[in-house]
Design a protein around this motif. Structure first.
Motif, PDB file in Angstrom:
ATOM      1  N   ILE A 156       0.811  -1.219   0.156  1.00 47.29           N
ATOM      2  CA  ILE A 156      -0.005   0.029  -0.203  1.00 47.29           C
ATOM      3  C   ILE A 156       1.026   1.278  -0.197  1.00 47.29           C
ATOM      4  O   ILE A 156       0.690   2.233  -0.778  1.00 47.29           O
ATOM      5  N   LEU A 157       1.915   1.452   0.996  1.00 49.25           N
ATOM      6  CA  LEU A 157       2.793   2.362   0.716  1.00 49.25           C
ATOM      7  C   LEU A 157       3.338   2.532  -0.269  1.00 49.25           C
ATOM      8  O   LEU A 157       3.734   3.690  -0.789  1.00 49.25           O
ATOM      9  N   GLU A 158       3.985   1.499  -1.007  1.00 47.27           N
ATOM     10  CA  GLU A 158       4.496   1.464  -2.382  1.00 47.27           C
ATOM     11  C   GLU A 158       3.824   2.145  -3.378  1.00 47.27           C
ATOM     12  O   GLU A 158       4.055   3.148  -4.112  1.00 47.27           O
ATOM     13  N   TRP A 159       2.287   1.789  -3.444  1.00 46.82           N
ATOM     14  CA  TRP A 159       1.220   2.421  -4.412  1.00 46.82           C
ATOM     15  C   TRP A 159       1.218   3.939  -4.013  1.00 46.82           C
ATOM     16  O   TRP A 159       1.212   4.780  -4.773  1.00 46.82           O
ATOM     17  N   LYS A 160       1.204   4.433  -2.887  1.00 45.68           N
ATOM     18  CA  LYS A 160       0.759   5.652  -2.484  1.00 45.68           C
ATOM     19  C   LYS A 160       1.905   6.444  -2.823  1.00 45.68           C
ATOM     20  O   LYS A 160       2.019   7.633  -3.241  1.00 45.68           O
ATOM     21  N   GLU A 161       3.369   5.967  -2.593  1.00 47.67           N
ATOM     22  CA  GLU A 161       4.475   6.814  -3.069  1.00 47.67           C
ATOM     23  C   GLU A 161       4.511   6.909  -4.637  1.00 47.67           C
ATOM     24  O   GLU A 161       4.953   7.971  -5.300  1.00 47.67           O
ATOM     25  N   LYS A 162       4.397   5.854  -5.342  1.00 48.45           N
ATOM     26  CA  LYS A 162       4.462   5.694  -6.837  1.00 48.45           C
ATOM     27  C   LYS A 162       3.195   6.405  -7.563  1.00 48.45           C
ATOM     28  O   LYS A 162       3.688   7.026  -8.482  1.00 48.45           O
ATOM     29  N   TYR A 163       2.072   6.426  -6.965  1.00 50.05           N
ATOM     30  CA  TYR A 163       0.924   6.977  -7.649  1.00 50.05           C
ATOM     31  C   TYR A 163       0.274   8.129  -6.783  1.00 50.05           C
ATOM     32  O   TYR A 163      -1.015   7.947  -6.438  1.00 50.05           O
ATOM     33  N   PRO A 164       0.993   9.132  -6.533  1.00 47.68           N
ATOM     34  CA  PRO A 164       0.242  10.297  -5.646  1.00 47.68           C
ATOM     35  C   PRO A 164      -0.543  10.945  -6.559  1.00 47.68           C
ATOM     36  O   PRO A 164      -0.515  11.002  -7.785  1.00 47.68           O
ATOM     37  N   LEU A 165      -1.574  11.637  -6.053  1.00 48.73           N
ATOM     38  CA  LEU A 165      -2.203  12.898  -6.734  1.00 48.73           C
ATOM     39  C   LEU A 165      -1.401  13.916  -7.158  1.00 48.73           C
ATOM     40  O   LEU A 165      -0.464  14.148  -6.463  1.00 48.73           O
TER      41      LEU A 165
END
Length: 559
Positions: free
Chosen positions: A346-355
């Motif tokens: 989840i943290l990886e997705w948040k970092e890779k795909y921020p708004l």
């Protein structure tokens, strides 16, 4: 003691703790308004510019406080002008009581002047409605209306009162409302086995995800959601209406889910093995394609309304009842976890795909404006919105820390909602700065309510995102209809800052990033009048991410 029917209505409102009502007088409601005049030191009446504004203001008042909002109108067009606001409240589970005047009982059914069957019209968009033809039943009807509006899943109730009933005399016996009756939601449908299976599912899940909806906030269960998420290391996304039920700055928060949700939230739904949906109704804007929704997950649905469970998607673990009590029970059997591989993903997705958006030093970007509003208000303002692109930007880029901080029309998507709601919220919460994020298309629909805000010296702020178009429809036309911009240009030469000044408000034009902070700060410093900030933005700015209608949540378009 003997009172007129109109005075009975006022006494019943006082019984219920009502201190503010919104409305517009007329012939069939004139006796009610005469009673309101006598009670003017006890109940504040806010005269709006239009009945629709009254219904939206009552809605905003209710959403900002959790109390029942009250609006009053006369018969015929007065009553029908409330319908959009009533339907808005119904779709978003907002407690409201609408009181309408009606022609005398002897004239019912005769196509009398300003007669309309408002109970028939509003039947599909109210929890219940009444027509009162007998003054001896008036008090119990008003009391029952408030009870229905509050109990279980909240919603609007309409009480239509014939004019002769408001003028007739009746013996009035005061009655104190039972404050506990509205939380008397039973858990009788949930067995011990149901709870054990649900607890086992949570404890055994490798990739659990919480989806927090408005029902969490309505039930006052925000702390339980946080405890569940933190103790079991479960990431949390929210629906549009669930904004603020989980802190927007929390490390476990993935953002809004659905059509304009974050990639992290949508990918999490697509990849989780247990989706725990709390107080949300699986609307099409969240689910998109039912056949591909949460394809690897068992679904647990916790909700107060049994009609919503299994209505739109399959549910493996249904738990119907008071959300707060259900969550407390689940927490007792929880196995504590931390630092799971799922959280790392989840943290990886948040970092890779921020708004993200294309920042500019010379062009005014709507996302930047929202970020500056959040910064300059220290994230403490209450935000109301109209409906469209600006609504989604407000949901994405302002970090909400509590429920009732984001006030918007979700289910019905009512353009013209925000200004009335902003007025209601400001009257309900004079201790807070209330900011209406608006688009020019929505704002022009009910801009006459600026006169109401000026009359009552309300220091609301209208942040007008002026792209001279119906932005969301235009975006769809460009992305999905070959750029055929049919009837979405509304460049009509309106000077919105001058319009605000004409109403007696303050108007400020903003067309460069360097002007943003000064304009917002100037608006925040006002204490007695509304301010309209006319932000000139590009008509081609778009809301991203977006999941095309009918696509899976994993098919999100990022730019």
């Amino acid at each position: 003691m003997k009172l007129s029917g109109a005075d009975v209505i006022i006494e019943c409102l006082k019984e219920q703790g009502v201190d503010t009502v919104f409305g517009y007088p007329g012939g069939q409601a004139i006796i009610i308004y005469d009673a309101l005049y006598r009670a003017r030191n006890e109940i504040r009446h806010i005269l709006t510019s239009h009945e629709q504004g009254a219904s939206h203001a009552a809605d905003g008042y209710a959403r900002a406080t959790g109390k029942v909002g009250v609006c009053i109108a006369t018969s015929g067009p007065g009553a029908t002008n409330l319908v959009t606001g009533i339907a808005t409240a119904y779709m978003d589970s907002v407690p409201m009581v609408a009181i309408t005047g009606q022609v005398p009982t002897a004239l019912l059914g005769k196509d009398s002047f300003q007669e309309v069957d408002i109970t028939g019209i509003t039947m599909p968009v109210t929890k219940h409605n009444f027509i009162v033809k007998d003054v001896t039943k008036l008090a119990q009807t008003i009391r029952r209306a408030f009870s229905i509006a509050k109990e279980g899943r909240p919603g609007p109730v309409l009480v239509d009162v014939c004019k002769d009933v408001t003028g007739a005399e009746v013996e009035y016996i005061p009655q104190k409302p039972d404050k506990d009756e509205y939380r008397s939601i039973k858990l009788t449908e949930i067995t011990t086995d149901d709870f054990e299976l649900a607890i086992q599912a949570i404890n055994e899940a490798k990739r659990p995800l919480l989806l927090s909806g408005a029902g969490v906030g309505i039930a006052g269960a925000e702390s339980e959601i946080s405890e569940l998420a933190e103790n079991a290391s479960i990431p949390v996304c929210t629906s549009l209406m669930g904004m603020g039920t989980f802190p927007g700055t929390h490390p476990l928060y993935t953002g809004m889910v659905g059509m304009h949700g974050t990639k992290a939230s949508n990918y999490a739904v697509h990849s989780c093995d247990l989706l725990i949906v709390v107080g949300s109704r699986f609307s099409d804007r969240i689910v998109s394609n039912v056949s591909t929704f949460a394809p690897e997950a068992k679904i647990m649905h916790i909700d107060v309304d049994p009609a919503e469970v299994g209505k739109n998607v399959r549910v493996d673990y249904p738990l119907v009842g008071d959300i707060k009590r259900i969550l407390k029970t689940l927490l007792k059997g929880l196995v504590y976890k931390k630092d799971t591989d799922w959280i790392k993903k989840i943290l990886e997705w948040k970092e890779k795909y921020p708004l993200k958006y294309q920042k500019s030093d010379t062009i005014l970007k709507p996302q930047y404006i929202i970020e500056r509003i959040h910064e300059l208000t220290k994230g403490d303002a209450i935000i109301t919105t109209e409906v469209g692109q600006h609504q989604m930007w407000a949901a994405q880029y302002f970090k909400y820390s509590r429920f009732r901080q984001f006030i918007s029309s979700g289910g019905l998507g009512t353009m013209g909602y925000g200004l009335g709601a902003c007025i209601g919220a400001q009257l309900a919460r004079p201790d807070k700065k209330i900011i209406n994020i608006a688009g020019d298309g929505s704002f022009r629909m009910n801009c006459s309510e600026l006169a109401t805000a000026v009359e009552y010296k309300l220091p609301i702020i209208i942040a007008l995102f002026n792209n001279k178009s119906l932005g969301m429809v235009r975006q769809w036309q460009e992305l999905f209809f070959g750029g055929r911009f049919s009837q979405t240009s509304i460049d009509r030469g309106t000077d919105f800052a001058a319009l605000a000044e004409a109403f007696g408000a303050k108007g400020i034009n903003v067309n460069h990033p360097e002007q943003v902070d000064k304009a917002i700060s100037s608006a925040l410093s006002e204490t007695y009048r509304p301010v309209l900030l006319n932000f000139e933005i590009d008509k081609d700015d778009k809301v991203f991410p977006i999941v095309p209608a009918g696509a899976g949540l994993n098919e999100v378009i990022d730019c």
